[in-house]
Design a protein around this motif. Structure first.
Motif, PDB file in Angstrom:
ATOM      1  N   UNK A  90      75.852 -71.176  39.253  1.00  6.59           N
ATOM      2  CA  UNK A  90      76.411 -72.082  40.251  1.00  6.59           C
ATOM      3  C   UNK A  90      77.679 -72.767  39.779  1.00  6.59           C
ATOM      4  N   UNK A  91      77.889 -72.810  38.468  1.00  6.83           N
ATOM      5  CA  UNK A  91      79.088 -73.476  37.953  1.00  6.83           C
ATOM      6  C   UNK A  91      80.337 -72.643  38.256  1.00  6.83           C
ATOM      7  N   UNK A  92      81.399 -73.362  38.570  1.00  7.87           N
ATOM      8  CA  UNK A  92      82.685 -72.704  38.775  1.00  7.87           C
ATOM      9  C   UNK A  92      83.610 -73.175  37.659  1.00  7.87           C
TER      10      UNK A  92
ATOM     11  N   UNK B  47      64.578 -78.103  31.859  1.00  7.85           N
ATOM     12  CA  UNK B  47      65.631 -79.116  31.863  1.00  7.85           C
ATOM     13  C   UNK B  47      67.028 -78.601  32.142  1.00  7.85           C
ATOM     14  N   UNK B  48      67.157 -77.302  32.419  1.00  7.47           N
ATOM     15  CA  UNK B  48      68.463 -76.765  32.803  1.00  7.47           C
ATOM     16  C   UNK B  48      68.679 -77.013  34.293  1.00  7.47           C
ATOM     17  N   UNK B  49      69.944 -77.011  34.734  1.00 11.75           N
ATOM     18  CA  UNK B  49      70.226 -77.142  36.167  1.00 11.75           C
ATOM     19  C   UNK B  49      69.850 -75.867  36.910  1.00 11.75           C
ATOM     20  N   UNK B  50      69.979 -74.727  36.225  1.00 10.00           N
ATOM     21  CA  UNK B  50      69.679 -73.402  36.795  1.00 10.00           C
ATOM     22  C   UNK B  50      69.645 -72.454  35.594  1.00 10.00           C
ATOM     23  N   UNK B  51      69.605 -71.154  35.841  1.00  9.87           N
ATOM     24  CA  UNK B  51      69.618 -70.195  34.728  1.00  9.87           C
ATOM     25  C   UNK B  51      70.866 -70.438  33.874  1.00  9.87           C
TER      26      UNK B  51
ATOM     27  N   UNK C 192      92.571 -68.791  35.063  1.00  9.59           N
ATOM     28  CA  UNK C 192      91.708 -67.760  35.625  1.00  9.59           C
ATOM     29  C   UNK C 192      90.457 -68.495  36.113  1.00  9.59           C
ATOM     30  N   UNK C 193      89.830 -67.947  37.144  1.00 13.88           N
ATOM     31  CA  UNK C 193      88.656 -68.631  37.691  1.00 13.88           C
ATOM     32  C   UNK C 193      87.442 -67.724  37.664  1.00 13.88           C
ATOM     33  N   UNK C 194      86.276 -68.313  37.497  1.00 15.49           N
ATOM     34  CA  UNK C 194      85.046 -67.533  37.548  1.00 15.49           C
ATOM     35  C   UNK C 194      83.888 -68.396  38.004  1.00 15.49           C
ATOM     36  N   UNK C 195      83.001 -67.796  38.778  1.00 18.89           N
ATOM     37  CA  UNK C 195      81.812 -68.503  39.241  1.00 18.89           C
ATOM     38  C   UNK C 195      80.585 -67.871  38.607  1.00 18.89           C
ATOM     39  N   UNK C 196      79.735 -68.701  38.009  1.00 16.94           N
ATOM     40  CA  UNK C 196      78.534 -68.197  37.331  1.00 16.94           C
ATOM     41  C   UNK C 196      77.488 -67.878  38.394  1.00 16.94           C
TER      42      UNK C 196
END
Lengths: 141, 148
Positions: free
Chosen positions: B99-101, B47-51, B14-18
């Motif tokens: 942004x992570x998939x 220091x996170x890449x995004x939320x 299954x796929x999901x994009x944050x």
């Protein structure tokens, strides 16, 4: 929150949720992608043999997780699990408490085992969980 | 009734994009107030890449982006309106941010009965991997089905 208070028996966070209402259940269904109608549709809940809609277990777990993120930077959490003892219900206010159970050294990293409980204000248990938290890095000061 | 022959069956990926805006909405619904869960600038400064995706969010992600996220349960014969979540464990390996998939593969680990067959327990393990196939989280779930 400073690492010094992370001793066995210490309460490291306590978070109280807003009273659970039907709007929150509908919004959580949208936010989580869990559209199971027993959480949002009274007719479907009755069809399934329930007296009323019940809250999503994962909604309760998300509320419980706030006791963790209140205490530590999320990057310090190694694992987080819970048992769902009883469904959350409309009107429930969850008191979520994080308490240090023990500390041990895992490959040079101090790791705390944290007990997490969510109960109603009348003391009825809803969730009983546990987390492993790394105290070596990422602690929120 | 779900039989033990379901053990070992594998479903997905299954796929999901944050999605950043979905994360904000989730934070608001769950009462999360820490600013890194609401503001990408604050998150980056910390220091996170995004939320960041909150601790339980990977469970939701698979459901949000999949048209039939519970097809595995239907395929092994779970009567979904009679199923309850018994327990849930997350094991975290890498941070997950907007942004992570991710891709998810679910394996049926165990099926057993209690109370003389009145209850069937179904244990699953889902591995979540990022776009470079790195393991980011594992999700262990127990479903409890009240049999008729």
């Amino acid at each position: 929150m400073t690492p010094e208070i992370w001793t066995p028996g210490a309460e490291v966070a306590r978070v109280r949720s807003k009273p659970l209402d039907r709007t929150a259940l509908a919004l959580y269904a949208g936010a989580s992608g869990d559209h199971n109608p027993i959480h949002i549709d009274l007719d479907a809940a009755r069809e399934a043999g329930l007296g009323d809609v019940i809250g999503h277990g994962m909604f309760a777990m998300a509320l419980l997780s706030r006791a963790l993120t209140e205490a530590v930077d999320q990057r310090a959490i190694r694992s987080f699990g819970t048992r769902f003892l009883h469904p959350i219900q409309v009107g429930d206010v969850l008191e979520c408490v994080a308490t240090v159970v023990s500390l041990e050294d895992v490959d040079g990293d101090p790791v705390a085992t944290v007990s997490l409980t969510a109960s109603t204000l009348t003391g009825e248990p809803r969730l009983a969980g546990q987390a492993l938290v790394s105290l070596g890095n990422g602690m929120k000061i | 009734m779900v039989g033990r022959d379901a053990i070992g069956r594998v479903f997905g990926p299954y796929h999901g994009t944050v999605d950043r805006n979905r994360l904000r909405y989730f934070a608001q619904v769950t009462g999360e107030t820490r600013p890194e869960y609401l503001d990408a600038e604050v998150a980056r400064a910390a220091g996170w890449r995004d939320i960041p995706a909150p601790p339980t969010y990977t469970f939701c992600l698979q459901m949000l982006d999949t048209i039939e996220p519970l097809d595995w349960a239907v395929a092994i014969g779970v009567d979904m309106p009679r199923a309850l979540h018994g327990d849930q464990l997350f094991t975290y390996h890498q941070p997950i941010c907007a942004g992570d998939r991710l891709s998810f593969i679910l394996t049926i680990v165990d099926v057993f009965e209690k109370k003389g067959g009145a209850l069937t327990f179904i244990v699953t393990r889902t591995s979540a991997r990022d776009h470079s196939d790195q393991l980011v989280a594992e999700l262990d779930q127990t479903l409890v089905v009240r049999n008729r």
